[in-house]
Design an enzyme around this catalytic site. Structure first.
Site, short mmCIF file in Angstrom:
data_model
loop_
_atom_site.label_atom_id
_atom_site.label_comp_id
_atom_site.label_asym_id
_atom_site.label_seq_id
_atom_site.Cartn_x
_atom_site.Cartn_y
_atom_site.Cartn_z
N HIS A 152 42.67 8.98 -38.21
CA HIS A 152 41.34 9.50 -37.90
C HIS A 152 40.41 8.29 -37.90
CE1 HIS A 152 43.19 12.82 -40.28
NE2 HIS A 152 42.52 13.64 -39.52
N ASP A 163 39.47 7.12 -41.30
CA ASP A 163 40.53 6.53 -42.12
C ASP A 163 40.50 5.01 -41.96
OD1 ASP A 163 41.41 9.15 -42.38
OD2 ASP A 163 42.96 8.93 -40.83
N GLU A 211 46.51 20.95 -32.69
CA GLU A 211 47.36 21.19 -33.87
C GLU A 211 46.95 22.51 -34.51
OE1 GLU A 211 47.62 17.80 -36.53
OE2 GLU A 211 47.89 19.15 -38.24
N GLU A 228 52.74 21.48 -37.11
CA GLU A 228 52.95 21.01 -38.49
C GLU A 228 53.70 22.06 -39.29
OE1 GLU A 228 49.79 18.80 -40.26
OE2 GLU A 228 50.04 19.80 -42.20
N HIS A 270 51.70 24.21 -41.69
CA HIS A 270 50.76 25.11 -41.01
C HIS A 270 51.50 26.35 -40.49
CE1 HIS A 270 47.84 21.55 -40.05
NE2 HIS A 270 48.12 21.68 -41.33
N ASP A 314 53.86 17.20 -36.89
CA ASP A 314 53.41 16.68 -38.16
C ASP A 314 54.41 17.16 -39.21
OD1 ASP A 314 51.24 15.31 -37.22
OD2 ASP A 314 49.74 16.45 -38.32
N ASP A 346 52.66 13.75 -41.87
CA ASP A 346 51.38 14.22 -42.40
C ASP A 346 51.69 14.79 -43.79
OD1 ASP A 346 48.85 15.02 -42.81
OD2 ASP A 346 48.67 16.28 -41.03
C1 XLS Z 1 45.24 19.15 -41.90
C2 XLS Z 1 45.80 18.55 -40.70
C3 XLS Z 1 45.29 17.14 -40.38
C4 XLS Z 1 45.57 16.79 -38.96
C5 XLS Z 1 44.78 15.64 -38.44
O1 XLS Z 1 45.74 20.14 -42.41
O2 XLS Z 1 47.18 18.57 -40.79
O3 XLS Z 1 45.84 16.23 -41.27
O4 XLS Z 1 46.92 16.52 -38.78
O5 XLS Z 1 43.44 15.89 -38.44
NI NI Z 2 48.48 17.57 -39.50
NI NI Z 3 47.99 19.95 -42.58
#
Ligand code: XLS
Ligand code: NI
Ligand code: NI
Length: 442
Positions: free
Chosen positions: A107, A110, A238, A274, A277, A302, A345
């Site tokens: 990001h 970061d 995402e 992810e 998620h 991710d 991630d």
């Molecule tokens: C948060 C997300 C974040 C994204 C990038 O839950 O996984 O880390 O991957 O903004």
């Molecule tokens: Ni993520």
């Molecule tokens: Ni996440």
């Protein structure tokens, strides 16, 4: 070629992580990830395209809702934001090179801390972009994707692109522009939108339709700007169902695909999925992968895992071979990830405070995924798994079943076929048989 541009070594006593094979006792070696090993015609490195997440690995402080930081970094000490950011970049590239990942992701914030002034931030990010470009050049490490953090600053408490206040929306746009500039300048292969606070806490104060239209508008502006400036990569969305908002608009893969289709964004976007998620959305990771693959939108991953006893985004490192074997079967069947890679991630636990812990975490994750790739490849070579799945649908491969698929039958034809064909025989779904088959290769 030196792996360090700066003159400090941050991860002292730990060298480049070697591949030593399954029999090794060395905890700082790979047992399964052998980057040049060819699996199904491609090297592991090309299949997996591992990336290190700047935010967790070099910024994560161990802070949680009940306690402050536990992870203190020597690259965080300089009081000047730009100097501190350069130290962090040195540390990042030292780690990425030692662990042997070909990619990283970040990001904007970061990379360098932002102040409360847009033009200052632009200058800071530009300075760091130049610095990172040098680090990339000397190490060969590449940028898998960049993104903008549109969720941490308090101005985004009611959302970023979906904020009810247009002035906040302009700040989101400014940050996206700057993050795109950095991504493009660094040869970033993709750009990610994770809908940080794009959602609602209560419908009582929310015009959901209008907010989602604003989000689509922002995505279109981002695509137009990036294409105008030479960006050839993919944009990823995402999905996540909740956290930090009660309800996130990008709930899951199916929801996002519907949104992209509705707003005519399918040419430029695909999905970054992810693990944690997916599980928060009440799906398996495999489900999300399959939904994306079926739509031709399986872009990137991710990698992490949740704690399956509690319901939040714990972002633990992957270690579940069963889960990853099934995931790899879907990825291989889809001919790999379209443009993306596997980004960790994931964060070590806040009480994993040894310097070596961050290596153990990534080694474990990379080995799990690499091993799953080998297992999935064996399962596919064996062929029985694919054969059983195909066979299950054989009644559509010819005759009236094929006519049904081709759309040449009418409903009354089905009536006639049902009446004449009689009661169908029972056909087993063979679930336990298939579960055993997968386990045979693990
Ligand atoms: C948060 C997300 C974040 C994204 C990038 O839950 O996984 O880390 O991957 O903004
Ligand atoms: Ni993520
Ligand atoms: Ni996440």
């Amino acid at each position: 070629m030196s792996i360090l541009l700066g003159d400090r070594e941050y991860f002292k006593g730990i060298g480049k992580i070697p591949y030593e094979g399954p029999e090794t006792d060395n905890p700082l070696a790979f047992r399964w990830y052998d980057e040049n090993r060819v699996v199904g015609g491609k090297s592991m490195k090309e299949h997996l395209r591992f990336a290190i997440a700047y935010w967790h690995t070099f910024c994560g402080s161990g802070l949680d809702p009940f306690g402050g930081p536990t992870l203190f970094y020597p690259w965080d000490e300089n009081s000047d934001a730009v100097a501190r950011a350069k130290d962090k970049a040195d540390a990042a590239f030292e780690f990425i090179t030692k662990i042997g990942a070909p990619y990283y992701c970040f990001h904007d914030v970061d990379v360098v801390d932002y102040a409360d002034d847009v033009r200052t931030n632009e200058k800071r990010l530009q300075t760091l972009t130049e610095y990172l470009a040098e680090k990339q050049k000397s190490s060969g490490v590449k940028l898998l994707w960049g993104t903008a953090n549109l969720f941490s600053h308090h101005r985004y408490m009611n959302g970023a692109s979906t904020n009810p206040d247009f002035q906040v929306v302009t700040h989101a746009g400014a940050q996206i522009k700057m993050a795109l500039d950095a991504t493009i300048a660094l040869g970033g292969e993709n750009y990610v939108f994770w809908g940080g606070r794009e959602g609602y806490m209560t419908l009582l104060n929310t015009d959901m339709k209008r907010e989602q239209e604003h989000f689509a508008q922002m995505l279109k502006m981002a695509v137009a700007y990036a294409r105008k400036n030479g960006f050839k990569g993919k944009f990823f969305i995402e999905p996540k169902p909740c956290e930090p908002t009660k309800h996130q608009y990008d709930y899951d893969a199916a929801t996002v695909i519907g949104f992209l289709r509705q707003h005519d964004l399918l040419d430029d976007f695909s999905l970054n999925l992810e693990v944690n998620h997916a599980t928060l959305a009440g799906h398996t990771f495999q489900h999300e992968l399959q939904v994306a693959a079926d739509a031709g939108l399986l872009g990137s991953i991710d990698a992490n895992r949740g704690d399956y006893q509690n319901g939040w985004d714990t972002d633990q490192f992957p270690n579940d071979l069963q889960e990853w074997t099934q995931a790899m079967l879907i990825i291989l069947q889809a001919n790999g990830l379209a443009g993306g890679g596997i980004n960790f991630d994931a964060k070590r636990r806040r009480n994993s405070t040894d310097v070596a812990d961050v290596f153990h975490a990534h080694i474990g994750g990379m080995d799990t995924v690499a091993r799953a790739l080998l297992i999935a490849d064996k399962i596919r070579q064996n062929g029985e798994y694919d054969r059983i799945r195909q066979e299950r649908y054989h009644s559509f491969d010819g005759g009236k079943g094929a006519e049904f698929e081709a759309g040449t039958l009418q409903l009354e034809d089905l009536f006639g076929l049902a009446a004449d064909g009689g009661e169908p025989a029972m056909i087993s779904g063979k679930q336990e048989y298939l579960e055993n088959l997968i386990n045979r290769f693990i």
